[in-house]
Design a protein around this motif. Structure first.
Motif, PDB file in Angstrom:
ATOM      1  N   PRO A  45      56.046  47.513  42.856  1.00  0.00           N
ATOM      2  CA  PRO A  45      57.390  47.352  42.909  1.00  0.00           C
ATOM      3  C   PRO A  45      58.192  48.132  44.138  1.00  0.00           C
ATOM      4  CG  PRO A  45      56.620  48.254  40.907  1.00  0.00           C
ATOM      5  CD  PRO A  45      55.640  48.187  41.720  1.00  0.00           C
ATOM      6  N   THR A  46      59.108  47.071  44.585  1.00  0.00           N
ATOM      7  CA  THR A  46      59.896  48.015  45.394  1.00  0.00           C
ATOM      8  C   THR A  46      61.404  47.724  45.045  1.00  0.00           C
ATOM      9  OG1 THR A  46      59.716  46.223  46.978  1.00  0.00           O
ATOM     10  CG2 THR A  46      58.570  47.806  47.433  1.00  0.00           C
ATOM     11  N   GLN A  52      61.295  43.432  40.324  1.00  0.00           N
ATOM     12  CA  GLN A  52      61.980  44.361  41.570  1.00  0.00           C
ATOM     13  C   GLN A  52      63.369  44.851  41.130  1.00  0.00           C
ATOM     14  OE1 GLN A  52      59.723  44.758  43.509  1.00  0.00           O
ATOM     15  NE2 GLN A  52      58.416  43.025  44.112  1.00  0.00           N
ATOM     16  N   GLN A  94      65.208  46.267  45.749  1.00  0.00           N
ATOM     17  CA  GLN A  94      65.907  45.154  46.242  1.00  0.00           C
ATOM     18  C   GLN A  94      66.762  45.631  47.275  1.00  0.00           C
ATOM     19  OE1 GLN A  94      67.131  41.975  43.784  1.00  0.00           O
ATOM     20  NE2 GLN A  94      65.535  42.349  42.425  1.00  0.00           N
TER      21      GLN A  94
END
Length: 48
Positions: free
Chosen positions: A2-3, A26, A5
């Motif tokens: 996950p990164t 995210q 946004q």
């Protein structure tokens, strides 16, 4: 992986599970976001 946004920083899956609603993969903001603030269930721009 996950990164965020907002700032594109890496976050752990545990962070997503704790701070995001079910079904959101995210995060909308993370601890690395200098321009965003979490308040309850919402994310808003930081006031100067």
């Amino acid at each position: 992986m996950p990164t965020c946004q907002n700032c594109q920083s890496f976050v752990t899956e545990r962070y997503v599970k704790v701070f995001e609603p079910e079904g959101v993969a995210q995060p909308r903001a993370c601890p690395h976001c200098e321009d965003m603030v979490r308040r309850g269930k919402t994310v808003r721009a930081k006031k100067n």
